[in-house]
Write a protein that holds these residues in place. Structure first.
Motif, PDB file in Angstrom:
ATOM      1  N   LYS A 295      35.920 -38.750 -30.915  1.00  0.00           N
ATOM      2  CA  LYS A 295      36.233 -37.241 -32.074  1.00  0.00           C
ATOM      3  C   LYS A 295      35.898 -36.364 -31.074  1.00  0.00           C
ATOM      4  N   ASP A 296      34.942 -36.182 -30.494  1.00  0.00           N
ATOM      5  CA  ASP A 296      34.513 -35.546 -29.906  1.00  0.00           C
ATOM      6  C   ASP A 296      35.089 -34.882 -28.746  1.00  0.00           C
ATOM      7  N   ILE A 297      36.449 -34.934 -28.384  1.00  0.00           N
ATOM      8  CA  ILE A 297      37.083 -34.771 -27.390  1.00  0.00           C
ATOM      9  C   ILE A 297      37.410 -33.690 -27.352  1.00  0.00           C
ATOM     10  N   THR A 298      37.800 -31.916 -28.388  1.00  0.00           N
ATOM     11  CA  THR A 298      38.108 -30.928 -27.710  1.00  0.00           C
ATOM     12  C   THR A 298      36.778 -30.070 -28.057  1.00  0.00           C
ATOM     13  N   THR A 299      35.710 -30.869 -28.256  1.00  0.00           N
ATOM     14  CA  THR A 299      35.014 -30.042 -28.345  1.00  0.00           C
ATOM     15  C   THR A 299      33.809 -30.220 -27.154  1.00  0.00           C
ATOM     16  N   ILE A 300      33.416 -31.485 -26.895  1.00  0.00           N
ATOM     17  CA  ILE A 300      32.774 -31.845 -25.693  1.00  0.00           C
ATOM     18  C   ILE A 300      32.893 -30.778 -23.988  1.00  0.00           C
ATOM     19  N   LYS A 301      31.007 -31.335 -23.835  1.00  0.00           N
ATOM     20  CA  LYS A 301      31.504 -29.877 -22.448  1.00  0.00           C
ATOM     21  C   LYS A 301      31.057 -31.065 -21.804  1.00  0.00           C
ATOM     22  N   ASN A 302      31.141 -30.554 -20.144  1.00  0.00           N
ATOM     23  CA  ASN A 302      30.267 -31.606 -19.263  1.00  0.00           C
ATOM     24  C   ASN A 302      28.698 -32.171 -19.208  1.00  0.00           C
ATOM     25  N   PRO A 303      27.922 -31.600 -19.383  1.00  0.00           N
ATOM     26  CA  PRO A 303      26.135 -31.652 -20.008  1.00  0.00           C
ATOM     27  C   PRO A 303      26.804 -33.316 -21.081  1.00  0.00           C
ATOM     28  N   ALA A 304      27.031 -32.479 -22.220  1.00  0.00           N
ATOM     29  CA  ALA A 304      27.293 -33.965 -23.151  1.00  0.00           C
ATOM     30  C   ALA A 304      28.079 -35.112 -23.008  1.00  0.00           C
ATOM     31  N   PHE A 305      28.375 -34.776 -22.159  1.00  0.00           N
ATOM     32  CA  PHE A 305      29.965 -36.200 -21.909  1.00  0.00           C
ATOM     33  C   PHE A 305      29.359 -36.602 -20.506  1.00  0.00           C
ATOM     34  N   ALA A 306      28.722 -36.022 -19.523  1.00  0.00           N
ATOM     35  CA  ALA A 306      27.962 -37.444 -19.017  1.00  0.00           C
ATOM     36  C   ALA A 306      26.634 -37.999 -19.468  1.00  0.00           C
ATOM     37  N   ALA A 307      26.473 -37.211 -20.392  1.00  0.00           N
ATOM     38  CA  ALA A 307      25.126 -37.733 -20.746  1.00  0.00           C
ATOM     39  C   ALA A 307      25.500 -39.031 -21.775  1.00  0.00           C
ATOM     40  N   LYS A 308      26.859 -38.576 -22.838  1.00  0.00           N
ATOM     41  CA  LYS A 308      27.282 -40.010 -23.182  1.00  0.00           C
ATOM     42  C   LYS A 308      27.169 -40.542 -22.100  1.00  0.00           C
ATOM     43  N   GLY A 309      28.514 -40.366 -21.340  1.00  0.00           N
ATOM     44  CA  GLY A 309      28.733 -41.951 -20.271  1.00  0.00           C
ATOM     45  C   GLY A 309      27.333 -42.310 -19.521  1.00  0.00           C
ATOM     46  N   SER A 310      26.608 -42.054 -19.507  1.00  0.00           N
ATOM     47  CA  SER A 310      25.313 -42.561 -18.767  1.00  0.00           C
ATOM     48  C   SER A 310      24.948 -43.411 -20.003  1.00  0.00           C
ATOM     49  N   GLN A 311      25.241 -43.960 -21.080  1.00  0.00           N
ATOM     50  CA  GLN A 311      24.535 -44.958 -22.431  1.00  0.00           C
ATOM     51  C   GLN A 311      25.839 -45.770 -21.834  1.00  0.00           C
ATOM     52  N   GLY A 312      26.502 -46.052 -21.113  1.00  0.00           N
ATOM     53  CA  GLY A 312      27.815 -46.623 -20.950  1.00  0.00           C
ATOM     54  C   GLY A 312      28.519 -47.471 -21.820  1.00  0.00           C
ATOM     55  N   ILE A 313      28.484 -46.407 -22.956  1.00  0.00           N
ATOM     56  CA  ILE A 313      29.513 -46.812 -23.944  1.00  0.00           C
ATOM     57  C   ILE A 313      31.115 -46.418 -24.208  1.00  0.00           C
ATOM     58  N   TYR A 314      31.003 -46.296 -22.555  1.00  0.00           N
ATOM     59  CA  TYR A 314      32.901 -45.217 -23.224  1.00  0.00           C
ATOM     60  C   TYR A 314      33.416 -47.218 -22.176  1.00  0.00           C
ATOM     61  N   GLY A 315      35.006 -47.362 -22.445  1.00  0.00           N
ATOM     62  CA  GLY A 315      35.645 -48.360 -22.701  1.00  0.00           C
ATOM     63  C   GLY A 315      36.445 -47.607 -21.157  1.00  0.00           C
ATOM     64  N   SER A 316      36.167 -46.499 -21.324  1.00  0.00           N
ATOM     65  CA  SER A 316      37.389 -45.264 -20.414  1.00  0.00           C
ATOM     66  C   SER A 316      37.201 -44.131 -20.154  1.00  0.00           C
ATOM     67  N   LEU A 317      37.444 -43.964 -19.638  1.00  0.00           N
ATOM     68  CA  LEU A 317      37.226 -42.322 -19.174  1.00  0.00           C
ATOM     69  C   LEU A 317      37.868 -41.692 -17.989  1.00  0.00           C
ATOM     70  N   VAL A 318      37.852 -40.766 -17.910  1.00  0.00           N
ATOM     71  CA  VAL A 318      38.148 -39.698 -17.584  1.00  0.00           C
ATOM     72  C   VAL A 318      37.516 -39.198 -16.524  1.00  0.00           C
ATOM     73  N   THR A 319      36.715 -38.899 -15.314  1.00  0.00           N
ATOM     74  CA  THR A 319      36.110 -38.178 -14.523  1.00  0.00           C
ATOM     75  C   THR A 319      36.488 -38.254 -12.902  1.00  0.00           C
ATOM     76  N   THR A 320      34.859 -37.670 -12.441  1.00  0.00           N
ATOM     77  CA  THR A 320      35.742 -37.873 -10.733  1.00  0.00           C
ATOM     78  C   THR A 320      34.745 -39.623 -10.343  1.00  0.00           C
ATOM     79  N   PHE A 321      33.527 -40.095 -10.450  1.00  0.00           N
ATOM     80  CA  PHE A 321      33.206 -40.672 -10.073  1.00  0.00           C
ATOM     81  C   PHE A 321      32.224 -40.664 -11.356  1.00  0.00           C
TER      82      PHE A 321
END
Length: 535
Positions: A295-321
């Motif tokens: 739901k935050d896709i249009t406003t989220i920035k890289n630091p917050a995206f990385a922080a969310k991702g570090s929690q392992g809660i994404y089923g799928s994502l687009v990033t480098t590694f």
């Protein structure tokens, strides 16, 4: 990719055909004669200068990258080695274009632009005006490492040679077969969750939709909360670009995100108004409206995206590694999904000449030869090692067989390897001048690099380089595209999020036509014809 370099070589032969306003000779850089006029320069060896020199660089950075380059070990040690103290004035990539244009228009620009993503159009423009100095002679005399790369890959040299015959910039170049970095942004799927769901890796767009639905409706992390996010990324554009190939779009690579060739007619196609683009937006709209996209896709920035991702809660994502950005190693790259017309391409791949304008020296610089020697170091073996790996015993250790590995402090950083690296180095975020090779770019381990093999057979048959335009053409293109891009980007987000219904599609395409897209495409066609005639 070696084949693509050959194509790139041919592409820029076309530049000789250009009739350019920049045919006016740019002033030669100070010190390009047989003997440098700079009395502090040491032509070889270190330090580079006989007495301390201070330079000011306008420097781009990722918003999640290192916050103070001046305090990083890499640059402190290099200042000691060279005698040149660089003041890196950091500008976030989001504000880069605005700040760059302001600096150039005001005349208040620095000694050099570093990691600045300067377009070939701006290189031509400011080179012709003498604000960027030509580097040709200095490369031959003071940049043996960079010259060696240009000799090895003539396509790169042609790609950074402007229509007036001058080279004004030092680029970012990727090793031609280093797919893991040439394919920067890609889709990843949580393999652990696939196993729990007893689902195979999706093969079609419908399969992918079914997987995302299953993630949304299952407590896969077992915490009793519905906090799993089926898909996450920064902005809607990342997934849009990755899935274009499933609709047969962007079939000439990422240098041409909005124009490719329609295989049905063999003519140029303006992607944002094509019916297949509409189908892609409708697919993304379905994912968004059903809550399968963060739901935050249009406003989220890289630091917050990385922080969310570090929690392992994404089923799928687009990033480098995910492993380096978020410390998550359970993700795999799927083969391109088959789309509604049978397409299963992966077209989100860069050309090896990634950033032609990564570094330029301006006419404000009183020590251009020393600056040329300064940047050349990072094309040497030692310079690449220092830039990407750092320093033995501090950031990396050497194995008995001579391989380099980051220290445990970096590799085991709970927020990801890149966060550990940024304590000492500044490469995370990309766009820096230099040569990225498998030997030293350890953000990608061998296993991760091998994962990209699933994309190998689906890559574009022809990966076009960026076209070069005359000053007049580039001015017209910029004027037309500024308004077109703003409108198209805004409507794309609205269609995906449902803010604009698809009943407005015809009105959208009509508006694009009124905004002189035909004139834009005529200029594009001219550049494409020059490219084709040079092959």
């Amino acid at each position: 990719m070696k084949k693509s370099l050959t194509v790139l070589t041919a592409a820029f032969v076309a530049s000789s055909l250009l009739t350019s306003a920049c045919s006016k000779e740019a002033p030669a850089a100070e010190g390009q004669g047989a003997k440098p006029v700079d009395p502090v320069l040491n032509e070889t060896g270190y330090p580079i200068v006989k007495e301390p020199v201070k330079l000011q660089f306008f420097t781009g950075r990722n918003s999640g990258g290192a916050e103070n380059f001046n305090e990083r070990m890499l640059w402190k040690e290099y200042a000691k080695k060279t005698g040149i103290d660089v003041d890196f004035q950091l500008v976030n990539f989001e504000n880069l274009s605005e700040k760059f244009n302001l600096a150039m228009s005001s005349g208040n620009y620095p000694d050099a632009f570093h990691t600045a993503r300067i377009s070939t159009n701006d290189i031509v423009k400011y080179g012709s005006q003498g604000m960027f100095i030509p580097l040709n002679g200095m490369i031959d005399k003071y940049a043996p490492n960079f010259k060696k790369l240009l000799d090895q890959y003539p396509a790169i040299k042609k790609g950074i040679t402007m229509p007036d015959g001058n080279i004004y910039s030092v680029p970012l170049v990727y090793e031609p077969d280093f797919y893991a970095v040439l394919i920067s942004q890609k889709l990843w799927i949580n393999n652990d969750w696939l196993t729990k769901l007893k689902m195979p890796v999706p093969k079609t767009l419908d399969d992918y939709y079914s997987y995302l639905k299953a993630v949304k409706n299952t407590d896969l992390n077992g915490n009793g909360k519905a906090d799993e996010i089926p898909y996450g990324g920064v902005g809607t554009g990342s997934l849009l670009e990755v899935l274009k190939g499933s609709f047969g779009l962007m079939n000439k690579g990422t240098n041409h995100r909005n124009v490719d060739v329609d295989p049905a007619t063999n003519k140029l196609r303006f992607i944002p108004t094509d019916p297949r683009y509409k189908e892609l937006l409708q697919y993304l709209n379905k994912l968004y409206t059903e809550g399968l996209i963060d739901k935050d896709i249009t406003t989220i920035k890289n630091p917050a995206f990385a922080a969310k991702g570090s929690q392992g809660i994404y089923g799928s994502l687009v990033t480098t590694f995910p492993s380096t950005v978020m410390g998550q190693k359970q993700y795999v790259i799927p083969a391109p999904f088959e789309g509604p017309h049978g397409d299963k391409l992966f077209t989100n791949i860069q050309n090896p000449l990634v950033q032609p304008g990564a570094f330029v020296i301006t006419d404000k610089n009183k020590h251009p030869e020393a600056t040329m020697r300064w940047i050349d170091y990072f094309f040497s073996d030692e310079g690449q090692q220092n830039f990407f790996m750092g320093f033995e015993g501090v950031t990396f250790k050497k194995t008995a067989d001579g391989k380099l590995n980051y220290t445990d402090e970096i590799m085991n950083n709970p927020k990801g390897m890149e966060q550990g690296v940024m304590k000492y180095l500044t490469w995370p975020g990309g766009s820096y001048p230099g040569y990225v090779t498998k030997k030293y770019f350890k953000a990608v381990d061998e296993e991760t690099n091998n994962q990209h093999k699933v994309l190998g057979d689906s890559l574009p048959k022809e990966n076009w380089p960026a076209f070069t335009y005359t000053v007049e053409e580039s001015d017209q293109m910029k004027t037309l595209w500024t308004d077109l891009n703003t409108y198209i980007d805004g409507m794309t987000v609205k269609f995906i999020t449902g803010a604009a219904p698809f009943s407005e599609w015809d009105n959208y395409t009509a508006t694009v036509k009124k905004m002189k897209v035909d004139e834009y495409m005529k200029l594009y066609e001219g550049a494409a014809q020059r490219y084709q005639s040079s092959k």
